[in-house]
Design an enzyme around this catalytic site. Structure first.
Site, PDB file in Angstrom:
ATOM      1  N   GLY A  46      35.426  10.604 111.115  1.00 16.67           N
ATOM      2  CA  GLY A  46      34.605  10.096 110.022  1.00 16.67           C
ATOM      3  C   GLY A  46      35.137  10.491 108.664  1.00 16.67           C
ATOM      4  N   ILE A  47      35.549  11.753 108.507  1.00 15.31           N
ATOM      5  CA  ILE A  47      36.092  12.199 107.222  1.00 15.31           C
ATOM      6  C   ILE A  47      37.369  11.427 106.904  1.00 15.31           C
ATOM      7  CG2 ILE A  47      37.095  14.155 105.990  1.00 15.31           C
ATOM      8  CD1 ILE A  47      35.211  15.956 107.673  1.00 15.31           C
TER       9      ILE A  47
ATOM     10  N   ARG B 278      38.016  23.676 109.624  1.00 13.76           N
ATOM     11  CA  ARG B 278      37.711  24.977 110.214  1.00 13.76           C
ATOM     12  C   ARG B 278      38.835  25.950 109.867  1.00 13.76           C
ATOM     13  NH1 ARG B 278      33.789  22.652 110.354  1.00 13.76           N
ATOM     14  NH2 ARG B 278      32.434  22.053 112.090  1.00 13.76           N
TER      15      ARG B 278
ATOM     16  N   ASP C 180      38.760  25.096 101.671  1.00 14.53           N
ATOM     17  CA  ASP C 180      37.310  25.243 101.589  1.00 14.53           C
ATOM     18  C   ASP C 180      36.789  26.100 102.734  1.00 14.53           C
ATOM     19  OD1 ASP C 180      34.755  24.559 100.298  1.00 14.53           O
ATOM     20  OD2 ASP C 180      34.320  23.468 102.152  1.00 14.53           O
TER      21      ASP C 180
ATOM     22  N   GLU D 141      35.886  34.167 107.252  1.00 13.60           N
ATOM     23  CA  GLU D 141      35.183  33.544 106.142  1.00 13.60           C
ATOM     24  C   GLU D 141      33.964  34.374 105.777  1.00 13.60           C
ATOM     25  OE1 GLU D 141      32.771  29.485 105.794  1.00 13.60           O
ATOM     26  OE2 GLU D 141      34.925  29.152 106.063  1.00 13.60           O
TER      27      GLU D 141
ATOM     28  N   HIS E 245      33.308  27.148 100.971  1.00 13.60           N
ATOM     29  CA  HIS E 245      32.707  26.314 102.016  1.00 13.60           C
ATOM     30  C   HIS E 245      31.581  25.452 101.448  1.00 13.60           C
ATOM     31  CE1 HIS E 245      32.168  26.136 106.667  1.00 13.60           C
ATOM     32  NE2 HIS E 245      31.920  24.963 106.106  1.00 13.60           N
TER      33      HIS E 245
ATOM     34  N   ALA F  67      32.232  21.993 100.632  1.00 13.16           N
ATOM     35  CA  ALA F  67      32.534  20.565 100.757  1.00 13.16           C
ATOM     36  C   ALA F  67      31.297  19.787 101.194  1.00 13.16           C
ATOM     37  CB  ALA F  67      33.678  20.341 101.745  1.00 13.16           C
ATOM     38  N   ASN F  68      30.481  20.439 102.002  1.00 15.94           N
ATOM     39  CA  ASN F  68      29.190  19.867 102.393  1.00 15.94           C
ATOM     40  C   ASN F  68      28.111  20.826 101.902  1.00 15.94           C
ATOM     41  OD1 ASN F  68      27.071  18.482 103.655  1.00 15.94           O
ATOM     42  ND2 ASN F  68      27.303  19.696 105.515  1.00 15.94           N
TER      43      ASN F  68
END
Length: 309
Positions: free
Chosen positions: A141-142, A222, A246, A251, A270, A272-273
Site C-alpha cells: 500500500g505504501i 521497521r 523514521d 527505538e 516514528h 510517519a503515521n
C-alpha cells in the site's frame, strides 16, 4: 409512524477507549458499539499491553497497528478467531513522510538547518529526484501511494514485493526473490517491508556496499530491516550519501548511538503515521471491513500470524 429501524447486524467493542472516529464508522456501517462482554468483534487501539482475555463470542479482532510483531511476541494472536491489522490504512501519510525524508536529504535541508549558510558545503551535495531511480522494497500500500509521488518529482521506480505483481506506475516490478538485482540499478532505496526473518538486516554490509556514493536510504517501515552497525560504517566511509530514518533498532536510539553524530543522518521519532490522525485514517477502512464482515466477505488486511504480518 416512522420507518422501521433494523437491528444492528454486528455488536462491536472499541477498547480501551471509545474513539469518536471509529464509533462513527461502526454506526455508519450499520453496526452497534457495545461493551466487550456483548461483543462479536473487537477494535483494539494500541499495542499488546493490557490486551483482554476474549470469549468465544468475539469472532474478529481489528488491530489499529500495521505491525503485529509485538502481538505475536506477547502471545496475543490465536487461531480461534479472525484477525486484521491496519496494513495499508495509513499508506498515504507514510508515503508523504517518506518523500519528505528523501527530499530533505537530497536537497540537504538537514545540513542547512544545522549549519546555516554553509553554501560551500551544502551546494555541491544538493541533488535532485529528477531522472533518479528509486527502489521501493516492500511495495504494498505504501509503495502504491509513493510511486506516483515520486513520478511527480521526475523519478522512476523499481518496486519489489513478495509476488512480483506489477505496481501501477513503476517502471519495473520484481518479486522478492529477485531483489538481488536491485542494488546496483537504483539511486536511492525506500524500505517499506514488514519485519520478518527474511527481511531482517535486509540492508547490511554487503547490500549497502552495492549502492552508490550518492545513494540515500529511507526507512519508514521497521528498524530491524537495517543492520545499524553496517549502516554507520557505510555512512562514515562514504559508501552511501545518507540515511533518513523514521524507525530505528533499538527505538529510540540510545543517547550515545553513533548515528546521532553523523551529519548525513536524519532521524524522525516514528511519526510517519502520527498518533493524532491514526483513528481518523483508520475509520473508513474499518467501516468497509464491517460491511464485509456482515456480508461474509473477505476482509481487508487479514493477518497471517505465521508469516509475521
Amino acid at each position: 409512524m416512522g420507518p422501521e429501524i433494523e437491528e444492528a447486524l454486528v455488536k462491536i467493542a472499541i477498547e480501551p477507549v471509545v474513539d469518536r472516529h471509529l464509533s462513527e464508522a461502526v454506526t455508519g456501517a450499520g453496526s452497534e458499539v457495545t461493551g466487550l462482554d456483548d461483543a462479536e468483534a473487537l477494535v483494539w487501539i494500541g499495542g499488546p499491553d493490557g490486551f483482554p482475555q476474549l470469549g468465544d463470542a468475539v469472532r474478529w479482532v481489528a488491530l489499529s497497528t500495521a505491525g503485529i510483531e509485538r502481538f505475536v511476541d506477547a502471545g496475543v494472536l490465536d487461531g480461534r478467531r479472525l484477525w486484521t491489522n491496519a496494513s495499508g490504512f495509513y499508506a498515504a501519510g507514510v508515503a508523504e513522510h517518506a518523500l519528505a525524508l528523501l527530499l530533505a536529504g537530497l536537497r540537504q535541508i538537514n545540513t542547512a538547518v544545522r549549519d546555516g549558510w554553509a553554501k560551500e558545503r551544502i551546494d555541491p551535495a544538493v541533488r535532485t529526484l529528477r531522472g533518479a531511480t528509486v527502489a521501493i522494497i516492500g511495495a504494498g500500500g505504501i509503495g502504491r501511494e509513493l510511486t506516483p509521488r515520486l513520478a511527480a518529482c521526475g523519478a522512476s521506480v523499481i518496486a519489489v514485493n513478495r509476488s512480483g505483481r506489477a505496481v501501477e506506475g513503476a517502471e519495473l516490478t520484481l518479486p522478492a526473490d529477485r531483489m538481488d538485482e536491485v542494488w546496483e540499478r537504483t539511486d536511492h532505496v525506500v524500505l517499506a517491508a514488514p519485519d520478518t526473518p527474511d527481511t531482517r538486516h535486509l540492508l547490511n554490509d554487503e547490500t549497502l556496499g552495492r549502492l552508490h556514493p550518492h545513494s540515500w536510504v529511507v526507512n519508514i517501515a521497521r528498524g530491524p530491516l537495517i543492520d545499524q552497525a553496517a549502516l554507520h560504517r557505510a555512512l562514515s566511509e562514504g559508501l552511501i550519501a545518507g540515511a533518513a530514518l523514521d524507525v530505528t533498532d533499538p527505538e529510540p536510539p540510545a543517547d550515545d548511538d553513533p548515528l546521532w553524530s553523523l551529519p548525513n543522518v536524519i532521524i524522525t521519532p516514528h511519526v510517519a503515521n502520527p498518533a493524532s490522525g491514526l483513528t481518523r485514517e483508520m475509520a473508513p477502512f474499518l467501516a468497509e471491513n464491517i460491511r464485509r464482515f456482515e456480508a461474509g466477505q473477505e476482509l481487508l488486511a487479514v493477518v497471517e500470524p505465521d508469516a509475521g504480518y
